[in-house]
Design an enzyme around this catalytic site. Sequence first.
Site, PDB file in Angstrom:
ATOM      1  N   ARG A 136     -57.492 -36.140 -16.010  1.00  0.00           N
ATOM      2  CA  ARG A 136     -56.527 -35.539 -15.074  1.00  0.00           C
ATOM      3  C   ARG A 136     -57.213 -35.200 -13.770  1.00  0.00           C
ATOM      4  O   ARG A 136     -58.413 -34.897 -13.755  1.00  0.00           O
ATOM      5  CB  ARG A 136     -55.947 -34.253 -15.656  1.00  0.00           C
ATOM      6  CG  ARG A 136     -55.256 -34.442 -16.970  1.00  0.00           C
ATOM      7  CD  ARG A 136     -53.879 -35.029 -16.797  1.00  0.00           C
ATOM      8  NE  ARG A 136     -53.285 -35.374 -18.079  1.00  0.00           N
ATOM      9  CZ  ARG A 136     -52.045 -35.796 -18.227  1.00  0.00           C
ATOM     10  NH1 ARG A 136     -51.254 -35.944 -17.179  1.00  0.00           N
ATOM     11  NH2 ARG A 136     -51.574 -36.102 -19.407  1.00  0.00           N
ATOM     12  N   HIS A 158     -69.735 -39.620 -14.579  1.00  0.00           N
ATOM     13  CA  HIS A 158     -68.972 -40.804 -14.185  1.00  0.00           C
ATOM     14  C   HIS A 158     -69.716 -42.066 -14.625  1.00  0.00           C
ATOM     15  O   HIS A 158     -70.920 -42.194 -14.388  1.00  0.00           O
ATOM     16  CB  HIS A 158     -68.783 -40.802 -12.665  1.00  0.00           C
ATOM     17  CG  HIS A 158     -67.979 -41.974 -12.206  1.00  0.00           C
ATOM     18  ND1 HIS A 158     -66.618 -42.022 -12.345  1.00  0.00           N
ATOM     19  CD2 HIS A 158     -68.348 -43.155 -11.659  1.00  0.00           C
ATOM     20  CE1 HIS A 158     -66.184 -43.187 -11.915  1.00  0.00           C
ATOM     21  NE2 HIS A 158     -67.205 -43.889 -11.484  1.00  0.00           N
ATOM     22  N   GLY A 192     -62.331 -34.808  -3.387  1.00  0.00           N
ATOM     23  CA  GLY A 192     -62.036 -36.236  -3.346  1.00  0.00           C
ATOM     24  C   GLY A 192     -62.161 -36.859  -4.734  1.00  0.00           C
ATOM     25  O   GLY A 192     -62.397 -36.163  -5.729  1.00  0.00           O
ATOM     26  N   ASP A 194     -64.289 -38.526  -7.151  1.00  0.00           N
ATOM     27  CA  ASP A 194     -65.684 -38.826  -7.498  1.00  0.00           C
ATOM     28  C   ASP A 194     -66.590 -38.850  -6.265  1.00  0.00           C
ATOM     29  O   ASP A 194     -67.495 -39.686  -6.170  1.00  0.00           O
ATOM     30  CB  ASP A 194     -65.770 -40.159  -8.274  1.00  0.00           C
ATOM     31  CG  ASP A 194     -64.967 -40.127  -9.563  1.00  0.00           C
ATOM     32  OD1 ASP A 194     -65.004 -39.091 -10.254  1.00  0.00           O
ATOM     33  OD2 ASP A 194     -64.297 -41.122  -9.884  1.00  0.00           O
TER      34      ASP A 194
HETATM   35  C1  GRF Z   1     -67.314 -41.404 -20.451  1.00  0.00           C
HETATM   36  O1  GRF Z   1     -67.624 -42.757 -20.223  1.00  0.00           O
HETATM   37  C2  GRF Z   1     -67.418 -40.615 -19.175  1.00  0.00           C
HETATM   38  O2  GRF Z   1     -68.380 -41.097 -18.286  1.00  0.00           O
HETATM   39  C3  GRF Z   1     -66.050 -40.786 -18.575  1.00  0.00           C
HETATM   40  O3  GRF Z   1     -65.170 -40.747 -19.681  1.00  0.00           O
HETATM   41  C4  GRF Z   1     -65.840 -41.211 -20.843  1.00  0.00           C
HETATM   42  C5  GRF Z   1     -65.684 -40.181 -21.910  1.00  0.00           C
HETATM   43  O4  GRF Z   1     -66.195 -40.611 -23.132  1.00  0.00           O
HETATM   44  N1  GRF Z   1     -65.785 -39.783 -17.570  1.00  0.00           N
HETATM   45  P1  GRF Z   1     -66.268 -39.614 -24.352  1.00  0.00           P
HETATM   46  O5  GRF Z   1     -64.859 -39.070 -24.579  1.00  0.00           O
HETATM   47  O6  GRF Z   1     -67.239 -38.539 -24.031  1.00  0.00           O
HETATM   48  O7  GRF Z   1     -66.717 -40.479 -25.510  1.00  0.00           O
END
Ligand code: GRF
Length: 273
Positions: A136, A158, A192, A194
Amino acid sequence: MAEKTRNLRLGVLISGGGTNLQALIDRSLAGDLAAEVVVVASDHKDAYGLVRARNASIPSHVVDYAAKSKQDLTESTLSRLPTDLVAIDRRQRILKNPDVQARRERLARLLLAEQELIEILDAYKPDYICLAGFMRLVTPYFLSHFNQNGQWRVLNIHPALLPSFPGQHGYEDTFHYGGKWGGITVHFVDEGEDTGPIIAQAPFPVWPTDTLEGVRERGLKLEYELYAQCINWLAAEQVRLISTETGRTTAVITDPFYPDILARWMEMALAPV
Ligand code: GRF
């Protein structure tokens, strides 16, 4: 861990499987993380991460964003918004719909959800809010609630080397673009998409024989390392924020072992999964 280290309280936000959450819980229990996950919240009642929280006896909560997104925006609902909608709309940089009315309605519903989320999180007095697969948008209302007195207290992980491939599909975007290096970024969250100050990054190769699943697997292993390390740096006060000449805020790691840690990440990145 460094001398000044204190144990941080983390609120973790998830939408899905929660393997990053699990990695934080495991490291915390093993004494490898200078932090404790004190609350988990999700926008989705079926998120498997909630089961992980329950298994670890960590309080977990759901904020029903989907229901909020259908809520009637009556005059009375609008009058109960926690903040000035127009001002928040001016500050936010993610919702791009040129239809002002539609954009503000979407924002209003997000604010209602965030109001509930903030109330839940505040009850646990977290030092940091860690987004870990939370799908979200967070609005400037949410951010200014936690980011006070010049402190940045909302983190995100990310799955790409920002500023390349922002958005929700970092691994897919890297892979389908034909990128030869993927990467992971841990950053503070700003208004913003990311774009907030980067704390740490690690690249990994995309081998010619790789599948998307292979890329994701290699990436996730690094994610667990990076997120935990960044939290340890924050706990040890080894993340210094500075303003660059361009006016951008950036984070500098002051840990003397930084090069060794980077070398370890590179070794992991090159190792077969
Ligand atoms: C990860 O790849 C993270 O970088 C991204 O969402 C994914 C979450 O994976 N923001 P998990 O639910 O922790 O397995």
